[in-house]
Design a protein around this motif. Structure first.
Motif, PDB file in Angstrom:
ATOM      1  N   GLY A  81       0.791  -0.921  -0.139  1.00  0.00           N
ATOM      2  CA  GLY A  81      -0.024  -0.125   0.154  1.00  0.00           C
ATOM      3  C   GLY A  81       0.739   1.267  -0.070  1.00  0.00           C
ATOM      4  O   GLY A  81       0.547   2.365  -0.658  1.00  0.00           O
ATOM      5  N   ALA A  82       2.031   1.198   0.620  1.00  0.00           N
ATOM      6  CA  ALA A  82       2.859   2.376   0.926  1.00  0.00           C
ATOM      7  C   ALA A  82       3.589   2.705  -0.244  1.00  0.00           C
ATOM      8  O   ALA A  82       4.308   3.895  -0.583  1.00  0.00           O
ATOM      9  CB  ALA A  82       3.546   2.473   2.072  1.00  0.00           C
ATOM     10  N   GLY A  83       3.867   1.673  -0.929  1.00  0.00           N
ATOM     11  CA  GLY A  83       5.112   1.714  -1.885  1.00  0.00           C
ATOM     12  C   GLY A  83       5.003   2.942  -3.138  1.00  0.00           C
ATOM     13  O   GLY A  83       5.861   3.596  -3.363  1.00  0.00           O
ATOM     14  N   THR A  84       3.765   3.047  -3.501  1.00  0.00           N
ATOM     15  CA  THR A  84       3.624   3.985  -4.645  1.00  0.00           C
ATOM     16  C   THR A  84       4.048   5.463  -3.930  1.00  0.00           C
ATOM     17  O   THR A  84       4.591   6.391  -4.510  1.00  0.00           O
ATOM     18  CB  THR A  84       2.220   4.265  -5.021  1.00  0.00           C
ATOM     19  N   LEU A  85       3.519   5.810  -2.713  1.00  0.00           N
ATOM     20  CA  LEU A  85       3.800   7.096  -2.156  1.00  0.00           C
ATOM     21  C   LEU A  85       5.263   7.225  -1.857  1.00  0.00           C
ATOM     22  O   LEU A  85       6.053   8.327  -2.062  1.00  0.00           O
ATOM     23  CB  LEU A  85       3.095   7.337  -0.889  1.00  0.00           C
ATOM     24  N   VAL A 153      -4.688   2.954   7.555  1.00  0.00           N
ATOM     25  CA  VAL A 153      -5.342   3.213   6.265  1.00  0.00           C
ATOM     26  C   VAL A 153      -4.466   4.078   5.416  1.00  0.00           C
ATOM     27  O   VAL A 153      -4.421   3.571   4.113  1.00  0.00           O
ATOM     28  CB  VAL A 153      -6.616   3.916   6.313  1.00  0.00           C
ATOM     29  N   THR A 154      -4.263   5.116   5.805  1.00  0.00           N
ATOM     30  CA  THR A 154      -3.186   6.077   4.979  1.00  0.00           C
ATOM     31  C   THR A 154      -1.791   5.946   5.724  1.00  0.00           C
ATOM     32  O   THR A 154      -1.715   6.184   6.990  1.00  0.00           O
ATOM     33  CB  THR A 154      -3.522   7.446   4.893  1.00  0.00           C
ATOM     34  N   PRO A 155      -0.786   5.521   4.923  1.00  0.00           N
ATOM     35  CA  PRO A 155       0.541   5.407   5.730  1.00  0.00           C
ATOM     36  C   PRO A 155       0.945   6.608   6.162  1.00  0.00           C
ATOM     37  O   PRO A 155       0.742   7.786   5.695  1.00  0.00           O
ATOM     38  CB  PRO A 155       1.391   4.933   4.555  1.00  0.00           C
ATOM     39  N   PRO A 156       1.600   6.687   7.485  1.00  0.00           N
ATOM     40  CA  PRO A 156       1.816   8.038   8.028  1.00  0.00           C
ATOM     41  C   PRO A 156       3.209   8.432   7.310  1.00  0.00           C
ATOM     42  O   PRO A 156       4.459   8.466   8.013  1.00  0.00           O
ATOM     43  CB  PRO A 156       2.408   7.542   9.484  1.00  0.00           C
ATOM     44  N   LEU A 157       3.091   9.259   6.207  1.00  0.00           N
ATOM     45  CA  LEU A 157       3.888   9.704   5.412  1.00  0.00           C
ATOM     46  C   LEU A 157       3.562  10.793   4.678  1.00  0.00           C
ATOM     47  O   LEU A 157       2.216  11.188   4.645  1.00  0.00           O
ATOM     48  CB  LEU A 157       4.336   8.678   4.330  1.00  0.00           C
ATOM     49  N   THR A 158       4.575  11.717   4.797  1.00  0.00           N
ATOM     50  CA  THR A 158       4.175  13.303   4.113  1.00  0.00           C
ATOM     51  C   THR A 158       4.975  13.475   2.891  1.00  0.00           C
ATOM     52  O   THR A 158       6.459  13.106   3.183  1.00  0.00           O
ATOM     53  CB  THR A 158       4.057  14.339   4.987  1.00  0.00           C
ATOM     54  N   ILE A 159       4.671  13.943   2.011  1.00  0.00           N
ATOM     55  CA  ILE A 159       5.850  14.559   0.927  1.00  0.00           C
ATOM     56  C   ILE A 159       6.059  16.037   1.271  1.00  0.00           C
ATOM     57  O   ILE A 159       5.103  16.918   1.282  1.00  0.00           O
ATOM     58  CB  ILE A 159       5.128  14.467  -0.346  1.00  0.00           C
ATOM     59  N   VAL A 160       7.362  16.353   1.462  1.00  0.00           N
ATOM     60  CA  VAL A 160       7.857  17.809   1.426  1.00  0.00           C
ATOM     61  C   VAL A 160       8.476  18.198   0.252  1.00  0.00           C
ATOM     62  O   VAL A 160       9.274  17.400  -0.379  1.00  0.00           O
ATOM     63  CB  VAL A 160       8.857  17.867   2.608  1.00  0.00           C
ATOM     64  N   PRO A 193       4.483  12.162  12.502  1.00  0.00           N
ATOM     65  CA  PRO A 193       4.557  13.689  12.219  1.00  0.00           C
ATOM     66  C   PRO A 193       6.099  13.918  12.343  1.00  0.00           C
ATOM     67  O   PRO A 193       6.983  13.008  12.712  1.00  0.00           O
ATOM     68  CB  PRO A 193       4.081  14.273  13.558  1.00  0.00           C
ATOM     69  N   SER A 194       6.559  14.814  11.618  1.00  0.00           N
ATOM     70  CA  SER A 194       8.040  15.045  11.574  1.00  0.00           C
ATOM     71  C   SER A 194       8.011  17.017  11.596  1.00  0.00           C
ATOM     72  O   SER A 194       7.225  17.418  10.959  1.00  0.00           O
ATOM     73  CB  SER A 194       8.851  14.752  10.494  1.00  0.00           C
ATOM     74  N   SER A 195       9.187  17.559  11.963  1.00  0.00           N
ATOM     75  CA  SER A 195       9.530  18.667  11.868  1.00  0.00           C
ATOM     76  C   SER A 195      10.971  18.896  11.672  1.00  0.00           C
ATOM     77  O   SER A 195      11.828  18.074  12.246  1.00  0.00           O
ATOM     78  CB  SER A 195       9.222  19.314  13.278  1.00  0.00           C
ATOM     79  N   PHE A 196      11.162  19.730  10.586  1.00  0.00           N
ATOM     80  CA  PHE A 196      12.801  19.990  10.315  1.00  0.00           C
ATOM     81  C   PHE A 196      13.121  21.535  10.453  1.00  0.00           C
ATOM     82  O   PHE A 196      12.424  22.249   9.851  1.00  0.00           O
ATOM     83  CB  PHE A 196      12.881  19.602   8.716  1.00  0.00           C
ATOM     84  N   ASP A 197      14.072  21.861  11.196  1.00  0.00           N
ATOM     85  CA  ASP A 197      14.949  23.289  10.872  1.00  0.00           C
ATOM     86  C   ASP A 197      15.725  23.007   9.637  1.00  0.00           C
ATOM     87  O   ASP A 197      16.686  22.275   9.869  1.00  0.00           O
ATOM     88  CB  ASP A 197      15.400  23.163  12.348  1.00  0.00           C
ATOM     89  N   PRO A 217      -0.810  12.684   7.619  1.00  0.00           N
ATOM     90  CA  PRO A 217      -0.467  11.525   6.594  1.00  0.00           C
ATOM     91  C   PRO A 217      -1.059  11.806   5.057  1.00  0.00           C
ATOM     92  O   PRO A 217      -2.332  11.996   5.146  1.00  0.00           O
ATOM     93  CB  PRO A 217      -1.113  10.508   7.534  1.00  0.00           C
ATOM     94  N   GLY A 218      -0.290  11.514   4.164  1.00  0.00           N
ATOM     95  CA  GLY A 218      -0.751  11.437   2.985  1.00  0.00           C
ATOM     96  C   GLY A 218      -0.685  12.929   2.361  1.00  0.00           C
ATOM     97  O   GLY A 218      -1.115  12.989   1.311  1.00  0.00           O
ATOM     98  N   GLY A 219      -0.265  13.889   3.188  1.00  0.00           N
ATOM     99  CA  GLY A 219      -0.249  15.261   2.715  1.00  0.00           C
ATOM    100  C   GLY A 219       1.062  15.815   2.154  1.00  0.00           C
ATOM    101  O   GLY A 219       1.842  14.911   1.956  1.00  0.00           O
ATOM    102  N   THR A 220       0.889  17.011   1.718  1.00  0.00           N
ATOM    103  CA  THR A 220       2.028  17.673   1.021  1.00  0.00           C
ATOM    104  C   THR A 220       2.406  19.057   1.548  1.00  0.00           C
ATOM    105  O   THR A 220       1.287  19.760   1.779  1.00  0.00           O
ATOM    106  CB  THR A 220       1.760  17.764  -0.605  1.00  0.00           C
TER     107      THR A 220
END
Length: 348
Positions: A81-85, A153-160, A193-197, A217-220
């Motif tokens: 399920g998560a591979g495409t993302l 249901v939605t992998p806990p991943l975000t696109i930055v 969640p992640s946060s980057f300085d 999750p699943g956001g950009t």
């Protein structure tokens, strides 16, 4: 015999009741939807990247493995399920040393949806800033037939989608990275969640730090880091521009060769022209049209010329003693070993 049978029956009943109670308690805590998400967040809080990926059922193929601090990569198993993302962006930020601090994790809401999935919301301190994330999970069977298992249901991943303007190098949470190209949005897959300085600091360049938070999750998330010339670069270019103009001022002609200033005259000169720089053009730098180049726009300065001249009409001698305005621009490019190449752009 009957008394012993009754006793053992009561003991067995108590054991079964205790086991059933234990199952109910565990399924409502550790093995609940919120317990499942909490275990994932706990792995992030410990900076245990492998455990977080395993809990979230995220597996990276070897050639796209998450960057580890020792360069060993991640588990070489493809994902369903998560591979495409995951394959939609770079995995360079999936590095334990680049993970955020995650503290004060607390569930604030849990809702059972009509389709049987459950939506859980957690609050936490993400790098010292209050934040929250919402996850939807679904039952995925049972451990030993009794303890609930869950999947996201939605992998806990975000696109930055990060744009590094005027450079390729950047720092994220203290780790160094290089974007594929400058001035172009580059997608990075990060855990939620992640946060980057994010910032940039080098010999001649700098950037005001930005904070990029990925909590859905699943956001950009879109972000831009603007890299500019630092004080050291401007000071060095100013010194070299000044030195070049001073060198021009040593030429004892009215039109110094390869220089931005000069003074044509109809009358004949009587004495040797004496040039000096009255006002150096102040250096400011903006990104050039080519990568790794910087431009000083056409900037006004003034040279001073002193020379005696004889009129071709009446033979009288007068002194020309005044400032001569000029405009100059320069192209600055980087050389090896933190050196600069400064090329004059003024027309002559």
């Amino acid at each position: 015999m009957r008394r012993e049978l009754v006793t053992w029956s009561l003991v067995l009943g108590l054991i079964i009741a205790a086991f059933a109670t234990t199952v109910i308690v565990l399924n409502s805590t550790i093995y609940s939807s919120s317990g499942f998400v909490r275990s994932y967040l706990g792995a992030l809080a410990r900076h245990d990247m492998s455990a977080a990926l395993e809990i979230a059922d995220i597996y990276l193929p070897e050639e796209h493995g998450a960057a580890s601090d020792d360069g060993s990569g991640a588990t070489p198993i493809d994902t369903t399920g998560a591979g495409t993302l995951l394959l939609a962006g770079s995995h360079e930020l999936l590095r334990p040393s680049a993970l955020s601090s995650l503290d004060d994790i607390a569930v604030v809401d849990s809702v059972t949806n009509a389709d049987g999935t459950e939506t859980v919301t957690f609050m936490f301190e993400l790098d010292g800033r209050s934040a929250q994330s919402t996850f939807t999970v679904t039952r995925a069977g049972a451990n030993f037939g009794v303890f609930a298992e869950w999947d996201f249901v939605t992998p806990p991943l975000t696109i930055v989608r990060l744009t590094v303007a005027n450079a390729q190098e950047f720092d994220a949470n203290g780790s160094e990275f290089v974007a594929p190209s400058q001035d172009v949005p580059s997608p990075y897959v990060v855990l939620t969640p992640s946060s980057f300085d994010i910032t940039h600091k080098s010999t001649f360049l700098k950037a005001d730090p930005i904070v990029v938070s990925a909590t859905e999750p699943g956001g950009t998330v879109r972000a831009r880091l603007d890299v500019v010339a630092n004080e050291a670069m401007i000071a060095q270019v100013q010194r070299e521009v000044n030195d070049s103009l001073d060198e021009c001022a040593t030429q004892v002609v009215l039109l110094p060769t390869g220089c931005p200033f000069g003074q044509p005259m109809a009358n004949r000169i009587v004495t040797t022209p004496e040039w000096s720089i009255a006002e150096y053009p102040p250096v400011s730098l903006s990104p050039g049209s080519q990568p790794a180049s910087w431009e000083m726009p056409a900037t006004d300065g003034a040279a001073h010329l002193r020379v005696d001249v004889r009129s071709i009409f009446d033979g009288s001698v007068s002194t020309f003693d005044q400032n001569v305005g000029f405009s100059s621009s320069y192209l600055v490019t980087f050389l090896a070993d933190d050196k600069l190449l400064i090329t004059a752009q003024y027309p002559r």
